[in-house]
Design a protein around this motif. Structure first.
Motif, PDB file in Angstrom:
ATOM      1  N   VAL A 209       0.839  -1.190   0.000  1.00 28.79           N
ATOM      2  CA  VAL A 209       0.000   0.000   0.000  1.00 28.79           C
ATOM      3  C   VAL A 209       0.877   1.244   0.000  1.00 28.79           C
ATOM      4  O   VAL A 209       2.071   1.190   0.348  1.00 28.79           O
ATOM      5  CB  VAL A 209      -0.960  -0.016   1.215  1.00 28.79           C
ATOM      6  N   TYR A 210       0.276   2.344  -0.380  1.00 24.95           N
ATOM      7  CA  TYR A 210       0.925   3.651  -0.457  1.00 24.95           C
ATOM      8  C   TYR A 210       1.840   3.874   0.753  1.00 24.95           C
ATOM      9  O   TYR A 210       1.394   3.824   1.900  1.00 24.95           O
ATOM     10  CB  TYR A 210      -0.178   4.702  -0.517  1.00 24.95           C
ATOM     11  N   THR A 211       3.103   4.123   0.493  1.00 31.77           N
ATOM     12  CA  THR A 211       4.138   4.172   1.527  1.00 31.77           C
ATOM     13  C   THR A 211       3.822   5.082   2.714  1.00 31.77           C
ATOM     14  O   THR A 211       4.093   4.704   3.869  1.00 31.77           O
ATOM     15  CB  THR A 211       5.474   4.591   0.880  1.00 31.77           C
ATOM     16  N   PRO A 212       3.260   6.283   2.509  1.00 32.97           N
ATOM     17  CA  PRO A 212       2.976   7.143   3.673  1.00 32.97           C
ATOM     18  C   PRO A 212       2.012   6.548   4.692  1.00 32.97           C
ATOM     19  O   PRO A 212       1.970   7.021   5.829  1.00 32.97           O
ATOM     20  CB  PRO A 212       2.389   8.408   3.031  1.00 32.97           C
ATOM     21  N   PHE A 213       1.232   5.522   4.326  1.00 31.05           N
ATOM     22  CA  PHE A 213       0.397   4.858   5.334  1.00 31.05           C
ATOM     23  C   PHE A 213       1.275   4.334   6.464  1.00 31.05           C
ATOM     24  O   PHE A 213       0.989   4.534   7.644  1.00 31.05           O
ATOM     25  CB  PHE A 213      -0.383   3.692   4.701  1.00 31.05           C
ATOM     26  N   PHE A 214       2.344   3.653   6.099  1.00 30.70           N
ATOM     27  CA  PHE A 214       3.277   3.144   7.101  1.00 30.70           C
ATOM     28  C   PHE A 214       3.929   4.305   7.851  1.00 30.70           C
ATOM     29  O   PHE A 214       4.010   4.308   9.088  1.00 30.70           O
ATOM     30  CB  PHE A 214       4.378   2.309   6.440  1.00 30.70           C
ATOM     31  N   ASN A 215       4.409   5.287   7.083  1.00 27.46           N
ATOM     32  CA  ASN A 215       5.159   6.400   7.680  1.00 27.46           C
ATOM     33  C   ASN A 215       4.337   7.165   8.701  1.00 27.46           C
ATOM     34  O   ASN A 215       4.824   7.500   9.790  1.00 27.46           O
ATOM     35  CB  ASN A 215       5.634   7.361   6.586  1.00 27.46           C
ATOM     36  N   MET A 216       3.075   7.458   8.361  1.00 30.53           N
ATOM     37  CA  MET A 216       2.260   8.269   9.261  1.00 30.53           C
ATOM     38  C   MET A 216       1.917   7.511  10.539  1.00 30.53           C
ATOM     39  O   MET A 216       1.842   8.107  11.623  1.00 30.53           O
ATOM     40  CB  MET A 216       0.985   8.733   8.557  1.00 30.53           C
ATOM     41  N   ILE A 217       1.703   6.205  10.435  1.00 30.39           N
ATOM     42  CA  ILE A 217       1.443   5.414  11.635  1.00 30.39           C
ATOM     43  C   ILE A 217       2.675   5.412  12.534  1.00 30.39           C
ATOM     44  O   ILE A 217       2.592   5.684  13.746  1.00 30.39           O
ATOM     45  CB  ILE A 217       1.050   3.969  11.253  1.00 30.39           C
ATOM     46  N   GLU A 218       3.815   5.121  11.953  1.00 30.25           N
ATOM     47  CA  GLU A 218       5.041   5.006  12.741  1.00 30.25           C
ATOM     48  C   GLU A 218       5.515   6.362  13.263  1.00 30.25           C
ATOM     49  O   GLU A 218       5.959   6.469  14.412  1.00 30.25           O
ATOM     50  CB  GLU A 218       6.126   4.348  11.886  1.00 30.25           C
ATOM     51  N   ASN A 219       5.417   7.403  12.443  1.00 30.55           N
ATOM     52  CA  ASN A 219       5.855   8.733  12.876  1.00 30.55           C
ATOM     53  C   ASN A 219       5.016   9.276  14.028  1.00 30.55           C
ATOM     54  O   ASN A 219       5.475  10.135  14.790  1.00 30.55           O
ATOM     55  CB  ASN A 219       5.824   9.720  11.705  1.00 30.55           C
ATOM     56  N   ASN A 220       3.780   8.791  14.137  1.00 30.98           N
ATOM     57  CA  ASN A 220       2.904   9.195  15.236  1.00 30.98           C
ATOM     58  C   ASN A 220       2.933   8.197  16.396  1.00 30.98           C
ATOM     59  O   ASN A 220       2.079   8.245  17.277  1.00 30.98           O
ATOM     60  CB  ASN A 220       1.472   9.384  14.720  1.00 30.98           C
ATOM     61  N   MET A 221       3.925   7.302  16.367  1.00 24.69           N
ATOM     62  CA  MET A 221       4.163   6.360  17.465  1.00 24.69           C
ATOM     63  C   MET A 221       2.974   5.431  17.720  1.00 24.69           C
ATOM     64  O   MET A 221       2.644   5.108  18.849  1.00 24.69           O
ATOM     65  CB  MET A 221       4.557   7.108  18.744  1.00 24.69           C
ATOM     66  N   ARG A 222       2.337   5.015  16.629  1.00 20.55           N
ATOM     67  CA  ARG A 222       1.300   3.994  16.699  1.00 20.55           C
ATOM     68  C   ARG A 222       1.861   2.692  16.119  1.00 20.55           C
ATOM     69  O   ARG A 222       2.916   2.681  15.492  1.00 20.55           O
ATOM     70  CB  ARG A 222       0.062   4.411  15.919  1.00 20.55           C
TER      71      ARG A 222
ATOM     72  N   LEU B 181      15.928   4.592 -15.987  1.00 18.84           N
ATOM     73  CA  LEU B 181      14.494   4.812 -15.834  1.00 18.84           C
ATOM     74  C   LEU B 181      14.145   4.917 -14.352  1.00 18.84           C
ATOM     75  O   LEU B 181      14.485   4.026 -13.557  1.00 18.84           O
ATOM     76  CB  LEU B 181      13.721   3.648 -16.467  1.00 18.84           C
ATOM     77  N   ALA B 182      13.481   6.010 -13.969  1.00 22.78           N
ATOM     78  CA  ALA B 182      13.052   6.219 -12.591  1.00 22.78           C
ATOM     79  C   ALA B 182      11.622   5.735 -12.431  1.00 22.78           C
ATOM     80  O   ALA B 182      10.697   6.266 -13.050  1.00 22.78           O
ATOM     81  CB  ALA B 182      13.160   7.692 -12.214  1.00 22.78           C
ATOM     82  N   VAL B 183      11.449   4.708 -11.597  1.00 22.73           N
ATOM     83  CA  VAL B 183      10.124   4.184 -11.254  1.00 22.73           C
ATOM     84  C   VAL B 183      10.057   4.085  -9.734  1.00 22.73           C
ATOM     85  O   VAL B 183      11.045   4.259  -9.039  1.00 22.73           O
ATOM     86  CB  VAL B 183       9.884   2.794 -11.886  1.00 22.73           C
ATOM     87  N   ASN B 184       8.866   3.800  -9.214  1.00 21.23           N
ATOM     88  CA  ASN B 184       8.746   3.487  -7.785  1.00 21.23           C
ATOM     89  C   ASN B 184       8.939   1.988  -7.612  1.00 21.23           C
ATOM     90  O   ASN B 184       8.325   1.198  -8.328  1.00 21.23           O
ATOM     91  CB  ASN B 184       7.382   3.910  -7.247  1.00 21.23           C
ATOM     92  N   PHE B 185       9.796   1.611  -6.671  1.00 21.07           N
ATOM     93  CA  PHE B 185      10.106   0.202  -6.459  1.00 21.07           C
ATOM     94  C   PHE B 185       9.194  -0.389  -5.400  1.00 21.07           C
ATOM     95  O   PHE B 185       8.932   0.209  -4.359  1.00 21.07           O
ATOM     96  CB  PHE B 185      11.576   0.046  -6.095  1.00 21.07           C
ATOM     97  N   GLY B 186       8.716  -1.594  -5.673  1.00 21.78           N
ATOM     98  CA  GLY B 186       7.643  -2.194  -4.895  1.00 21.78           C
ATOM     99  C   GLY B 186       7.946  -2.475  -3.449  1.00 21.78           C
ATOM    100  O   GLY B 186       7.031  -2.509  -2.618  1.00 21.78           O
ATOM    101  N   ASP B 187       9.217  -2.688  -3.098  1.00 19.26           N
ATOM    102  CA  ASP B 187       9.521  -3.024  -1.712  1.00 19.26           C
ATOM    103  C   ASP B 187       9.201  -1.890  -0.753  1.00 19.26           C
ATOM    104  O   ASP B 187       9.077  -2.093   0.450  1.00 19.26           O
ATOM    105  CB  ASP B 187      10.975  -3.471  -1.548  1.00 19.26           C
ATOM    106  N   ALA B 188       9.037  -0.667  -1.292  1.00 20.83           N
ATOM    107  CA  ALA B 188       8.682   0.477  -0.446  1.00 20.83           C
ATOM    108  C   ALA B 188       7.214   0.442  -0.011  1.00 20.83           C
ATOM    109  O   ALA B 188       6.821   1.217   0.867  1.00 20.83           O
ATOM    110  CB  ALA B 188       8.952   1.789  -1.188  1.00 20.83           C
ATOM    111  N   TYR B 189       6.421  -0.456  -0.596  1.00 19.23           N
ATOM    112  CA  TYR B 189       4.988  -0.517  -0.319  1.00 19.23           C
ATOM    113  C   TYR B 189       4.638  -1.602   0.694  1.00 19.23           C
ATOM    114  O   TYR B 189       3.472  -1.916   0.886  1.00 19.23           O
ATOM    115  CB  TYR B 189       4.208  -0.711  -1.618  1.00 19.23           C
ATOM    116  N   GLY B 190       5.663  -2.150   1.344  1.00 21.63           N
ATOM    117  CA  GLY B 190       5.431  -3.121   2.392  1.00 21.63           C
ATOM    118  C   GLY B 190       5.372  -4.542   1.879  1.00 21.63           C
ATOM    119  O   GLY B 190       5.546  -4.808   0.677  1.00 21.63           O
ATOM    120  N   PRO B 191       5.129  -5.503   2.779  1.00 18.53           N
ATOM    121  CA  PRO B 191       5.077  -6.917   2.405  1.00 18.53           C
ATOM    122  C   PRO B 191       4.124  -7.162   1.240  1.00 18.53           C
ATOM    123  O   PRO B 191       3.001  -6.667   1.218  1.00 18.53           O
ATOM    124  CB  PRO B 191       4.573  -7.593   3.685  1.00 18.53           C
TER     125      PRO B 191
END
Length: 384
Positions: free
Chosen positions: A116-129, A345-355
């Motif tokens: 899923v969209y990477t910031p989902f992980f970031n926002m949860i973790e950055n807010n200590m959840r 070629l610049a693309v988004n790499f899938g490992d950044a989107y979690g398991p």
């Protein structure tokens, strides 16, 4: 759309920000989720008109803008919302952060569905959840929800569920049955739904986006819906988005977080552009959707003919193509090296989107056909 516009040297993240992300700037950018198309002409004219006035003080979101949002959602998504339900934010990611702060406490569990969209992980973790993941299951080239696992995760004490609808990066447009099942389970376990629906307008027939909060009045009572004109009309840099929050108590909690953050109004030009886009941008959007669909079909045809080891996951919504590269036998590090060093070629790499994102790449095809053609040549070069 069928006109190439040079975006270099405009401080574009996509075109001018590659070195900071990839360590090099001699790449063709097909990564960040913004388009290379100019917004609708009425949007530009509205902004020019406001510029002519020459004073840019604090700007309220007025009744005309609210009515434009309400009318758009009713026409495009068959959901009758009330202006009083609208709240505002600089973007959907800040809205996610606000929801996490308003409805959970540090240490609480927040559910998502990877990849899923990477910031989902970031926002949860950055807010200590705590991140709780119910991974999506790939079946016959299409993501599905494991509802048994979904329910087990909800049982574990989850307070908030971050839904990505339509799904980014997988492109799934969730069906009514899937949405109802998710909503019913969240109601059963007292879990609030925060639904990122920023790609809602970028769904072409036969698929149809359904806002989860629209399915039943009772669902709206525990649902937050995040939308914006940014992806739809290529206005991301103007940083204007909105939340649909039918529940008054939930609006009060969000207002409390906004007060703590010092947020109280939107960017002047963002507000103007949002109103003009929703009032006058429909034909432009329909033309863009047709162009994007043509690009998607072109990519599918070319990859099937020239790189059959790359499997395109059919995007039901958005202009992002999720490509499974696992049949190449390359690990993520090797995949990155091939594309950046050999393919340029610049693309988004899938490992950044979690398991579940391993061995995938995300390709942005909301661009001139010549860029898509060049991108496919570079893909072929990378794997040759």
């Amino acid at each position: 759309m069928d006109k190439f516009i040079d975006r270099k040297n405009t401080s574009s993240v996509k075109w001018d920000g590659m070195k900071a992300v990839f360590g090099k700037d001699d790449l063709l950018p097909m990564w960040v989720a913004d388009m290379d198309f100019r917004p609708p002409e009425p949007v530009l004219e509205a902004m020019k008109h406001r510029l002519g006035h020459g004073i840019f003080g604090y700007t309220i979101v007025g009744e005309c803008t609210e009515n434009a949002i309400v009318s758009w959602i009713k026409k495009r998504h068959r959901w009758e919302i009330k202006p009083a339900w609208l709240m505002y934010s600089p973007g959907v990611v800040p809205s996610i952060g606000t929801a996490i702060q308003a409805f959970t406490e540090p240490g609480d569990k927040v559910l998502l569905q990877s990849p899923v969209y990477t910031p989902f992980f970031n926002m949860i973790e950055n807010n200590m959840r705590e991140v709780v993941n119910s991974p999506l299951q790939m079946k016959n080239g299409r993501y599905e929800i494991d509802f048994n696992d979904f329910e087990e995760k909800l049982k574990s004490g989850v307070k908030l569920f971050l839904l990505c609808s339509p799904h980014n990066p997988g492109g799934r447009v969730w069906t009514k049955d899937e949405l109802v099942t998710m909503a019913e389970l969240c109601r059963k376990y007292g879990v609030i739904i925060a639904s990122d629906e920023i790609h809602a307008d970028l769904v072409a027939p036969p698929f149809k986006h359904i806002p989860i909060g629209s399915l039943e009045p009772s669902y709206a009572d525990f649902t937050l819906t995040f939308m914006a004109p940014s992806k739809t009309f290529n206005l991301a840099g103007l940083q204007s988005s909105f939340m649909v929050v039918p529940n008054e108590d939930m609006r009060k909690k969000i207002s409390g977080i906004h007060m703590k953050e010092g947020f109280f109004t939107l960017n002047t030009f963002g507000t103007i552009a949002m109103e003009a886009a929703y009032l006058h941008g429909e034909q432009w959007l329909d033309d863009v959707l047709a162009y994007i669909r043509s690009n998607i079909e072109f990519v599918k045809t070319e990859l099937a003919a020239n790189l059959p080891e790359l499997e395109v996951i059919e995007p039901e919504g958005s202009y992002l193509i999720w490509i499974d590269c696992s049949k190449t036998g390359l690990e993520d590090k090797e995949l990155r090296e091939k594309l950046l060093e050999k393919g340029k070629l610049a693309v988004n790499f899938g490992d950044a989107y979690g398991p579940g994102g391993e061995n995938f790449i995300r390709l942005n095809i909301a661009c001139h056909r010549s860029i898509v053609e060049e991108g496919l040549k570079r893909l072929k070069q990378a794997f040759s």
